[in-house]
Design an enzyme around this catalytic site. Sequence first.
Site, short mmCIF file in Angstrom:
data_model
loop_
_atom_site.label_atom_id
_atom_site.label_comp_id
_atom_site.label_asym_id
_atom_site.label_seq_id
_atom_site.Cartn_x
_atom_site.Cartn_y
_atom_site.Cartn_z
N TYR A 190 0.85 -1.18 0.00
CA TYR A 190 0.00 0.00 0.00
C TYR A 190 0.89 1.24 0.00
O TYR A 190 1.76 1.37 -0.84
CB TYR A 190 -0.98 -0.06 1.18
N LYS A 202 -20.09 -20.72 -10.64
CA LYS A 202 -19.39 -20.50 -11.91
C LYS A 202 -17.99 -19.95 -11.65
O LYS A 202 -17.02 -20.33 -12.32
CB LYS A 202 -20.20 -19.51 -12.75
N GLU A 227 -24.18 -14.46 -17.63
CA GLU A 227 -24.77 -15.75 -17.26
C GLU A 227 -26.22 -15.56 -16.84
O GLU A 227 -26.57 -14.59 -16.15
CB GLU A 227 -23.97 -16.34 -16.08
N ASP A 228 -27.06 -16.50 -17.22
CA ASP A 228 -28.45 -16.58 -16.74
C ASP A 228 -29.21 -15.26 -16.89
O ASP A 228 -29.90 -14.81 -15.99
CB ASP A 228 -28.47 -17.05 -15.27
N ASP A 252 -24.26 -18.98 -21.65
CA ASP A 252 -25.47 -19.73 -21.96
C ASP A 252 -25.64 -19.89 -23.47
O ASP A 252 -26.19 -20.88 -23.95
CB ASP A 252 -26.71 -19.02 -21.40
N ALA A 312 -35.51 -22.16 -29.70
CA ALA A 312 -34.99 -20.93 -30.30
C ALA A 312 -34.67 -19.88 -29.25
O ALA A 312 -34.93 -18.69 -29.44
CB ALA A 312 -36.00 -20.38 -31.31
N ALA A 315 -29.23 -20.30 -26.26
CA ALA A 315 -28.30 -21.39 -26.60
C ALA A 315 -28.57 -21.92 -27.99
O ALA A 315 -27.64 -22.19 -28.76
CB ALA A 315 -28.41 -22.50 -25.56
N ASN A 363 -20.68 -27.48 -20.65
CA ASN A 363 -20.04 -26.18 -20.89
C ASN A 363 -18.68 -26.04 -20.23
O ASN A 363 -17.86 -25.22 -20.65
CB ASN A 363 -20.95 -25.04 -20.39
#
Length: 755
Positions: free
Chosen positions: A42, A97, A139-140, A165, A198, A201, A322
């Site tokens: 620091y 994740k 994600e999601d 995804d 559709a 993904a 994945n």
Amino acid sequence: MSTKNRITPEEALAYHLDPTPGKYEIVASKPMTTQRDLSLAYSPGVAVPVEAIAERPETAYDYTVKGNMVAVISNGTAILGMGNLGALASKPVMEGKAVLFKRFADVNAIDIELDTEDPDEIIKAVSLMGPTFGGINLEDIKAPECFIIEQRLKEIMDIPVFHDDQHGTAVICAAGLMNALELSGKKIEECRIVLNGAGAAGIACLELIKAMGARQENCLMCDTKGVIYQGRTEGMNQWKSAHAVPTEARTLDDAMRGADVFLGVSAKGAVTPEMVSSMADNPVIFAMANPDPEITPEEAHAVRPDAIVATGRSDYPNQVNNVLGFPYLFRGALDIHARAINDEMKIACAKALAALAREDVPDEVAMAYGRKLSFGRDYIIPTPFDPRLIHVIPPAVAKAGMDTGVARRPIIDMEGYAQSLRARMDPTASILQSIHARARQAQATMIFAEGDDPRVLRAAVAYQRGGMGQAIVVGREQEVREKLEAAGLGDAYRELRVVNSSNCKCIEDYKDFLYKRLQRQGIDREDAHKLATRDRHVFAALMLVHGHGDGMVTGATRKSAHVLDMISKVIDAKASDGAVGITAVLNKGRVVLIGDTLVHEWPDEHDLADIAVAGAQVARGLGLEPRVAFCSFSTFGYPVSERATKMHIAPQVLDGRGVDFEYDGEMTVDVALNREQMRNYPFCRLTGPANILVVPARHSASISVKLMQEMAGATVIGPILTGTRHPVQICSNRATVNDILHMAAIAACKMGQIR
């Protein structure tokens, strides 16, 4: 869905709660112990890199964690298969994740949950974080907002932005499809491809496959309303419209007739056997809906034995997972300080995965999965725990990034880069995964001797529900039931077998066996009766030797020495019988076996040679090539000491046995483990640092293991009891549920057992 891998809500909550809430912590990578350390970390020392970065921003990759830091970002609008549950509810998933990034590719990741459904707010928030991170993993986030967010962020940020995804599934799907088409003798340019689902993904899968050569007119996309055809208006948006084609097909059933490939990212049961029957010869079916596929491999093969089938499930061959993609894509992108992850990098990842599946599979991978893996209809995608992924996929990604101009700092020495990737990974998880996978293959009936301990009961439930085999618990029925209920596992009582001397039909046979074995050791029939009916370690061992179980785990409630003494009344498990205890110590990416930690109190040179042989057997069982060091406070004869003499002689004993592994000694531990120190002794017969340490006595082995465990936070597996005719493993009385489960898996694998 399989019940073998079922977990209860209580187990899931306990996993996330204990020993500390959440799934990761921040650890300093620099020393912080002295005033000088703090001054460098620091003020005033930190001012120097601040000025350097202000002058040359690219040096942030040199002086900060930016180059190995990814943000895992969600707003919780599409959490797994559960829908829009909000940003806060998505945090456990995003933490998960983050730890997958670390586990598989040594990428640091931080989860960030944004409490908004407004795409513009998300775009603004994420774009402002650019200076902090080397990459963004979205994600999601539900469609179509995810398309808008990702595209805009790619345009305004100069670091990789990747919605897993979409693209993670697409990359693995593409890798598997390449190999499936090769096996079926088809070319992607000529294939008729049907995609059902559709969403994010599905659209990404079709876009990547088209980028690899599939023709627009040959690809039919379907959603819940049927085929997406030119002229359709119902349920359409700009992303679906891009894949509309002129066709007379209106339903999924119509689309499937004569199709070469089906890709599903939709819902359970969406595909019928009749649809599969109507497909072209050698159809390729990727039924990737989770947790249950559009059609199971069994259902597909019942009507089309020539089909190549992949799913998203780990309990079927050809898992589209994945985790085979995103860690390694980001690893390669970060290492070239990439500005983006482009299609060429994704295709390079897919091609590298496909090529890896065609290569000979290492023995340790086959061992982990309990079967020989070779390129074919049931192996078109590498397994997630293949250790080659880390040094094969990122270089391919990095090269594609360099070739397409998105690299800020190209890698000059690709071979050296691959070697550095090999050194990054901690083998702990892969070793434990290997043991558990082999246990699942063995399907052993495991005897858990201490059914009055909640840890043991939870481990027994985990063993059975983890698909490893049948768990037998030695205990009183009512007590077992009550303790399972207290642990939130009351429903597991019906799954376990609970056995004790009062409900055992074979108790008389057990007592007769014990009396005959011990009658010349001062044991009369009454003593044998008491031992067989009152001591659970003895009772469990009697079950094992009579073939009423395949393995046994005990020791969680008593000292190891006492437990070993009790089971030795039933099983030959003394030093004189050839038994040895080997403990695996895993720390900072290294695995070292130490022996003897259980049986030999003060071994002589011949015993030490036996310990080395046992250690080599365990090492090979863990997928390691043995290198044994006989350790002392002296090195190759100096300083001279009576205490070191046996360590000096033990290698000579092995010379006479003609063993097939490396060994040398005596030497100090730093010489054994430190390559630089070993170079001072060019005559040393070890080709690299030792992974098996044979120490002078049990007390020194115990001190070494427990010091590493307490001071360094090492993971300890064992002691692994070897040299017995029956698979028995003895836990430490401080063992956790996972420790007990690991030992049960080792017993199931028969590691160290005399064949």
